[in-house]
Motif scaffolding. Structure first.
Motif, PDB file in Angstrom:
ATOM      1  N   ALA A  59       0.802  -1.216   0.000  1.00  0.00           N
ATOM      2  CA  ALA A  59       0.000   0.000   0.000  1.00  0.00           C
ATOM      3  C   ALA A  59       0.840   1.274   0.000  1.00  0.00           C
ATOM      4  CB  ALA A  59      -0.936   0.011   1.205  1.00  0.00           C
ATOM      5  N   ILE A  60       2.049   1.215   0.587  1.00  0.00           N
ATOM      6  CA  ILE A  60       2.794   2.459   0.780  1.00  0.00           C
ATOM      7  C   ILE A  60       4.073   2.501  -0.052  1.00  0.00           C
ATOM      8  CG2 ILE A  60       3.804   4.036   2.470  1.00  0.00           C
ATOM      9  CD1 ILE A  60       2.015   2.736   4.589  1.00  0.00           C
ATOM     10  N   CYS A  61       5.099   1.802   0.381  1.00  0.00           N
ATOM     11  CA  CYS A  61       6.375   1.942  -0.339  1.00  0.00           C
ATOM     12  C   CYS A  61       7.274   0.726  -0.201  1.00  0.00           C
ATOM     13  CB  CYS A  61       7.112   3.205   0.095  1.00  0.00           C
ATOM     14  SG  CYS A  61       7.315   3.376   1.888  1.00  0.00           S
ATOM     15  N   GLY A  62       6.715  -0.460  -0.280  1.00  0.00           N
ATOM     16  CA  GLY A  62       7.527  -1.663  -0.350  1.00  0.00           C
ATOM     17  C   GLY A  62       8.390  -1.896   0.869  1.00  0.00           C
ATOM     18  N   ASN A  63       9.689  -2.160   0.625  1.00  0.00           N
ATOM     19  CA  ASN A  63      10.601  -2.534   1.699  1.00  0.00           C
ATOM     20  C   ASN A  63      10.710  -1.469   2.789  1.00  0.00           C
ATOM     21  OD1 ASN A  63      11.053  -4.836   0.260  1.00  0.00           O
ATOM     22  ND2 ASN A  63      13.079  -4.265  -0.462  1.00  0.00           N
ATOM     23  N   SER A  64      10.682  -0.200   2.395  1.00  0.00           N
ATOM     24  CA  SER A  64      10.792   0.869   3.387  1.00  0.00           C
ATOM     25  C   SER A  64       9.617   0.831   4.360  1.00  0.00           C
ATOM     26  CB  SER A  64      10.855   2.227   2.696  1.00  0.00           C
ATOM     27  OG  SER A  64      12.029   2.336   1.916  1.00  0.00           O
ATOM     28  N   ALA A  65       8.429   0.585   3.835  1.00  0.00           N
ATOM     29  CA  ALA A  65       7.254   0.498   4.704  1.00  0.00           C
ATOM     30  C   ALA A  65       7.344  -0.720   5.611  1.00  0.00           C
ATOM     31  CB  ALA A  65       5.983   0.438   3.859  1.00  0.00           C
ATOM     32  N   GLY A  94       7.946  -6.028  -6.838  1.00  0.00           N
ATOM     33  CA  GLY A  94       8.126  -4.624  -7.180  1.00  0.00           C
ATOM     34  C   GLY A  94       8.602  -4.437  -8.609  1.00  0.00           C
ATOM     35  N   ILE A  95       9.485  -5.313  -9.061  1.00  0.00           N
ATOM     36  CA  ILE A  95       9.960  -5.252 -10.450  1.00  0.00           C
ATOM     37  C   ILE A  95       8.804  -5.537 -11.409  1.00  0.00           C
ATOM     38  CG2 ILE A  95      11.514  -6.267 -12.146  1.00  0.00           C
ATOM     39  CD1 ILE A  95      12.893  -4.609 -10.041  1.00  0.00           C
ATOM     40  N   VAL A 133      -0.227   9.032 -12.626  1.00  0.00           N
ATOM     41  CA  VAL A 133      -1.062   8.706 -11.469  1.00  0.00           C
ATOM     42  C   VAL A 133      -1.050   7.202 -11.218  1.00  0.00           C
ATOM     43  CG1 VAL A 133      -3.432   8.676 -10.578  1.00  0.00           C
ATOM     44  CG2 VAL A 133      -2.542  10.732 -11.702  1.00  0.00           C
ATOM     45  N   LEU A 134      -1.152   6.410 -12.283  1.00  0.00           N
ATOM     46  CA  LEU A 134      -1.121   4.953 -12.148  1.00  0.00           C
ATOM     47  C   LEU A 134       0.199   4.497 -11.532  1.00  0.00           C
ATOM     48  CD1 LEU A 134      -2.432   2.187 -12.722  1.00  0.00           C
ATOM     49  CD2 LEU A 134      -1.377   2.266 -14.995  1.00  0.00           C
ATOM     50  N   ALA A 135       1.313   5.039 -12.028  1.00  0.00           N
ATOM     51  CA  ALA A 135       2.625   4.670 -11.485  1.00  0.00           C
ATOM     52  C   ALA A 135       2.748   5.110 -10.037  1.00  0.00           C
ATOM     53  CB  ALA A 135       3.734   5.296 -12.335  1.00  0.00           C
ATOM     54  N   GLY A 136       2.330   6.342  -9.746  1.00  0.00           N
ATOM     55  CA  GLY A 136       2.458   6.856  -8.391  1.00  0.00           C
ATOM     56  C   GLY A 136       1.635   6.095  -7.371  1.00  0.00           C
ATOM     57  N   LEU A 137       0.497   5.544  -7.801  1.00  0.00           N
ATOM     58  CA  LEU A 137      -0.386   4.823  -6.886  1.00  0.00           C
ATOM     59  C   LEU A 137      -0.025   3.349  -6.724  1.00  0.00           C
ATOM     60  CD1 LEU A 137      -3.923   6.265  -7.782  1.00  0.00           C
ATOM     61  CD2 LEU A 137      -2.634   6.612  -5.662  1.00  0.00           C
ATOM     62  N   THR A 138       0.755   2.802  -7.638  1.00  0.00           N
ATOM     63  CA  THR A 138       0.990   1.363  -7.612  1.00  0.00           C
ATOM     64  C   THR A 138       2.445   0.956  -7.380  1.00  0.00           C
ATOM     65  OG1 THR A 138       1.204   1.346 -10.029  1.00  0.00           O
ATOM     66  CG2 THR A 138      -0.967   0.852  -9.110  1.00  0.00           C
ATOM     67  N   VAL A 139       3.393   1.730  -7.880  1.00  0.00           N
ATOM     68  CA  VAL A 139       4.804   1.340  -7.763  1.00  0.00           C
ATOM     69  C   VAL A 139       5.250   1.448  -6.312  1.00  0.00           C
ATOM     70  CG1 VAL A 139       7.161   1.935  -8.455  1.00  0.00           C
ATOM     71  CG2 VAL A 139       5.306   2.003 -10.129  1.00  0.00           C
ATOM     72  N   TYR A 140       6.072   0.511  -5.865  1.00  0.00           N
ATOM     73  CA  TYR A 140       6.442   0.441  -4.449  1.00  0.00           C
ATOM     74  C   TYR A 140       7.408   1.543  -4.028  1.00  0.00           C
ATOM     75  CZ  TYR A 140       4.361  -4.215  -4.386  1.00  0.00           C
ATOM     76  OH  TYR A 140       3.503  -5.270  -4.461  1.00  0.00           O
ATOM     77  N   ALA A 141       8.541   1.639  -4.701  1.00  0.00           N
ATOM     78  CA  ALA A 141       9.588   2.571  -4.277  1.00  0.00           C
ATOM     79  C   ALA A 141       9.510   3.863  -5.070  1.00  0.00           C
ATOM     80  CB  ALA A 141      10.969   1.933  -4.437  1.00  0.00           C
ATOM     81  N   VAL A 142       9.798   4.982  -4.396  1.00  0.00           N
ATOM     82  CA  VAL A 142       9.776   6.276  -5.072  1.00  0.00           C
ATOM     83  C   VAL A 142      10.683   6.282  -6.307  1.00  0.00           C
ATOM     84  CG1 VAL A 142      10.230   8.741  -4.822  1.00  0.00           C
ATOM     85  CG2 VAL A 142       9.239   7.476  -2.927  1.00  0.00           C
TER      86      VAL A 142
END
Length: 356
Positions: free
Chosen positions: A153-159, A185-186, A208-217
């Motif tokens: 939901a947020i940012c993958g490993n960092s979350a 994530g890949i 918007v699609l990338a920003g809402l779905t991709v894990y890492a910034v």
């Protein structure tokens, strides 16, 4: 040749023949050069595509990930290569994201509007609740289900790393969640351009699609790049809003676990606001104030693209698809379904907020 290089490096470190900063550079150089070589090969393949078809069907950033992952399947980098690869995949990519802030103006953030900001927060909340429910339905322990849900939901490993101490998760749960997230994530990065093309999305919608779905910034750059710089900028802004949700989420989870404010564990500042996000925001502020000359933007964008290409190659070199097997089928299934859930929420957001 590699053995000789390795022995020379060891000798230099042992004898102190090089100053400490140069020893650090020498340690990183092999892996950085390898990542750059894979990135250059990917860019060459993109040029061949362009020459044959008039435009690249698969972008160089995506090719770099695939080539790196293919190489990783048949060869595991030794200690000679690993430090530079890790540096390229993490630090170099973070630098690229930080510099990207200079290309984004405050007007672009304001353009999101309060409705989109509310939608982003709603997507994160629904993805956490839905992901947790999926995990429990598949029989995952509560902590593991929550780690996977927050990672998606947020940012993958960092979350995952930020939430783990708050909920007092076991080490094996954290390792399994992170191991699968690296692979998934890949897959998300590779799928976003495909979905965007199939849906006929413009640059804003792809962002918007990338920003809402991709894990890492940083990986937003790779996912959104095929649609152009506007998609990258939009994706980065949307993703930053998601990342900033990590602090409140950790606070709420801590309060829920302890049942009182005094017992809640505080999320670490570097997880809530990593250095590259802070620099991104500073540069964005300078650009909005007109303090960054326009003539520096084209070479800056070229530098960001080059660093991202190298980083994506390194990311591919670091990903071990066999981590899916080690993580276990239930964790894999829950993570994949959670990714599909946030993808569906993202598509619904685009339809409702950006119709037409």
């Amino acid at each position: 040749m590699a053995t000789a290089h390795h022995s020379v490096s060891d000798h230099l470190r042992q004898t102190g023949a090089l100053p400490a900063p140069l020893r650090g550079v020498a340690r990183l150089l092999p892996g950085v050069l390898l990542s750059a070589s894979v990135g250059a090969a990917a860019y060459g393949l993109q040029l061949i595509e362009t020459a044959l078809f008039g435009h690249p069907w698969v972008e160089g950033l995506v090719i770099a990930i695939l080539v790196g992952a293919a190489l990783r399947l048949v060869w595991t980098p030794s200690s000679l290569w690993a430090p530079g690869i890790a540096f390229s995949a993490k630090t170099l990519l973070e630098v690229a994201v930080a510099l990207l802030g200079a290309t984004v103006s405050g007007a672009a953030v304001m353009a999101l509007g309060p409705v989109m900001l509310l939608a982003i927060m709603s997507v994160v909340a629904l993805a956490i609740v839905g992901g947790y429910a999926l995990g429990r339905a598949f029989g995952l322990p509560p902590a593991m289900a929550l780690l996977v849900a927050c990672g998606n939901a947020i940012c993958g490993n960092s979350a995952i790393a930020a939430v783990a101490p708050v909920i007092e998760a076991e080490g094996q749960d954290v390792a399994a969640a992170i191991g699968f997230t690296a692979v998934l994530g890949i897959a998300v990065v590779l799928l976003v351009p495909v979905v965007g093309a199939l849906m006929g999305y413009d640059a804003t919608r792809v962002g918007v699609l990338a920003g809402l779905t991709v894990y890492a910034v940083p990986q937003v750059l790779a996912a959104a790049a095929p649609a152009g710089m506007l998609a990258v900028q939009t994706g980065a802004i949307v993703k930053l809003v998601r990342v900033l949700m990590l602090g409140p989420v950790c606070l709420v989870l801590g309060l829920m676990r302890s049942g009182k404010v005094e017992g809640a564990k505080r999320p670490r500042l570097h997880h809530m606001a990593p250095w590259f996000i802070i620099v991104f925001l500073i540069l964005m502020g300078l650009r909005s104030a007109g303090l960054i000359p326009e003539f520096v933007l084209p070479p800056l964008q070229a530098g960001v693209t080059s660093m991202t290409l190298i980083a994506m190659a390194a990311l591919g070199l670091m990903v071990d698809p066999r981590a899916v097997v080690r993580a276990g089928p239930r964790v894999a299934a829950v993570a994949a379904l959670s990714a599909l859930l946030i993808g569906a929420l993202a598509l619904a957001t685009i339809v409702l907020i950006l119709p037409g």
